[in-house]
Design a protein around this motif. Sequence first.
Motif, PDB file in Angstrom:
ATOM      1  N   TYR A  71       0.797  -1.223   0.000  1.00  0.00           N
ATOM      2  CA  TYR A  71       0.000   0.000   0.000  1.00  0.00           C
ATOM      3  C   TYR A  71       0.827   1.270   0.000  1.00  0.00           C
ATOM      4  O   TYR A  71       0.327   2.321  -0.298  1.00  0.00           O
ATOM      5  CB  TYR A  71      -0.931   0.020   1.206  1.00  0.00           C
ATOM      6  CG  TYR A  71      -1.999  -1.030   1.155  1.00  0.00           C
ATOM      7  CD1 TYR A  71      -2.593  -1.403  -0.045  1.00  0.00           C
ATOM      8  CD2 TYR A  71      -2.407  -1.666   2.304  1.00  0.00           C
ATOM      9  CE1 TYR A  71      -3.559  -2.368  -0.086  1.00  0.00           C
ATOM     10  CE2 TYR A  71      -3.391  -2.632   2.270  1.00  0.00           C
ATOM     11  CZ  TYR A  71      -3.964  -2.975   1.074  1.00  0.00           C
ATOM     12  OH  TYR A  71      -4.934  -3.933   1.042  1.00  0.00           O
ATOM     13  N   CYS A  91      -9.109   0.190  -5.783  1.00  0.00           N
ATOM     14  CA  CYS A  91      -9.253   0.198  -4.323  1.00  0.00           C
ATOM     15  C   CYS A  91     -10.146  -0.955  -3.869  1.00  0.00           C
ATOM     16  O   CYS A  91      -9.828  -1.638  -2.889  1.00  0.00           O
ATOM     17  CB  CYS A  91      -9.842   1.522  -3.842  1.00  0.00           C
ATOM     18  SG  CYS A  91      -8.675   2.890  -3.882  1.00  0.00           S
ATOM     19  N   GLU A 145      -9.671   1.431   1.386  1.00  0.00           N
ATOM     20  CA  GLU A 145     -10.559   2.583   1.319  1.00  0.00           C
ATOM     21  C   GLU A 145     -10.063   3.551   0.235  1.00  0.00           C
ATOM     22  O   GLU A 145      -8.853   3.707   0.056  1.00  0.00           O
ATOM     23  CB  GLU A 145     -10.591   3.309   2.668  1.00  0.00           C
ATOM     24  CG  GLU A 145     -11.200   2.487   3.783  1.00  0.00           C
ATOM     25  CD  GLU A 145     -12.666   2.197   3.554  1.00  0.00           C
ATOM     26  OE1 GLU A 145     -13.390   3.098   3.068  1.00  0.00           O
ATOM     27  OE2 GLU A 145     -13.094   1.074   3.857  1.00  0.00           O
ATOM     28  N   PRO A 146     -10.983   4.216  -0.473  1.00  0.00           N
ATOM     29  CA  PRO A 146     -10.568   5.189  -1.494  1.00  0.00           C
ATOM     30  C   PRO A 146      -9.673   6.298  -0.932  1.00  0.00           C
ATOM     31  O   PRO A 146      -8.800   6.798  -1.636  1.00  0.00           O
ATOM     32  CB  PRO A 146     -11.889   5.757  -2.007  1.00  0.00           C
ATOM     33  CG  PRO A 146     -12.873   4.654  -1.778  1.00  0.00           C
ATOM     34  CD  PRO A 146     -12.433   4.006  -0.493  1.00  0.00           C
ATOM     35  N   GLU A 147      -9.870   6.650   0.336  1.00  0.00           N
ATOM     36  CA  GLU A 147      -9.030   7.681   0.949  1.00  0.00           C
ATOM     37  C   GLU A 147      -7.576   7.238   1.015  1.00  0.00           C
ATOM     38  O   GLU A 147      -6.664   8.043   0.867  1.00  0.00           O
ATOM     39  CB  GLU A 147      -9.527   8.021   2.359  1.00  0.00           C
ATOM     40  CG  GLU A 147     -10.874   8.706   2.384  1.00  0.00           C
ATOM     41  CD  GLU A 147     -12.057   7.740   2.299  1.00  0.00           C
ATOM     42  OE1 GLU A 147     -11.866   6.503   2.316  1.00  0.00           O
ATOM     43  OE2 GLU A 147     -13.182   8.236   2.195  1.00  0.00           O
ATOM     44  N   VAL A 148      -7.353   5.956   1.238  1.00  0.00           N
ATOM     45  CA  VAL A 148      -5.992   5.410   1.273  1.00  0.00           C
ATOM     46  C   VAL A 148      -5.420   5.409  -0.148  1.00  0.00           C
ATOM     47  O   VAL A 148      -4.279   5.801  -0.370  1.00  0.00           O
ATOM     48  CB  VAL A 148      -5.979   3.991   1.875  1.00  0.00           C
ATOM     49  CG1 VAL A 148      -4.588   3.372   1.788  1.00  0.00           C
ATOM     50  CG2 VAL A 148      -6.472   4.012   3.313  1.00  0.00           C
ATOM     51  N   ALA A 153      -6.206   7.329  -2.587  1.00  0.00           N
ATOM     52  CA  ALA A 153      -5.951   8.705  -3.035  1.00  0.00           C
ATOM     53  C   ALA A 153      -4.561   9.171  -2.621  1.00  0.00           C
ATOM     54  O   ALA A 153      -3.911   9.927  -3.351  1.00  0.00           O
ATOM     55  CB  ALA A 153      -7.007   9.638  -2.469  1.00  0.00           C
ATOM     56  N   LYS A 154      -4.081   8.706  -1.488  1.00  0.00           N
ATOM     57  CA  LYS A 154      -2.751   9.096  -1.013  1.00  0.00           C
ATOM     58  C   LYS A 154      -1.644   8.411  -1.805  1.00  0.00           C
ATOM     59  O   LYS A 154      -0.487   8.809  -1.725  1.00  0.00           O
ATOM     60  CB  LYS A 154      -2.606   8.764   0.467  1.00  0.00           C
ATOM     61  CG  LYS A 154      -3.510   9.598   1.332  1.00  0.00           C
ATOM     62  CD  LYS A 154      -3.405   9.192   2.774  1.00  0.00           C
ATOM     63  CE  LYS A 154      -4.407  10.003   3.607  1.00  0.00           C
ATOM     64  NZ  LYS A 154      -4.402   9.585   4.999  1.00  0.00           N
TER      65      LYS A 154
END
Length: 74
Positions: free
Chosen positions: A5, A34, A40-43, A45-46
Amino acid sequence: MTFKYDDKQKFSAKVEEFVRNNGGGYIEAVLEVCETENMEPEVGAKLLTQPILEKIQSEGRDYNLLPKGGSLPL
């Protein structure tokens, strides 16, 4: 395949591969990758590289999700 990740290049390559193989846009590709990787999409995105972010930003303007001069909050 085991997925790290914290590897931006691998994640972005998977997104590019999804777009190349399935068509569609980069926003959809990020969400699908994802989901496939159970993250999660937030992860996700990073983990996006700058070229992918620029393509998503352009796509967002094309779909009127962002104002014409707007940009993604980074």
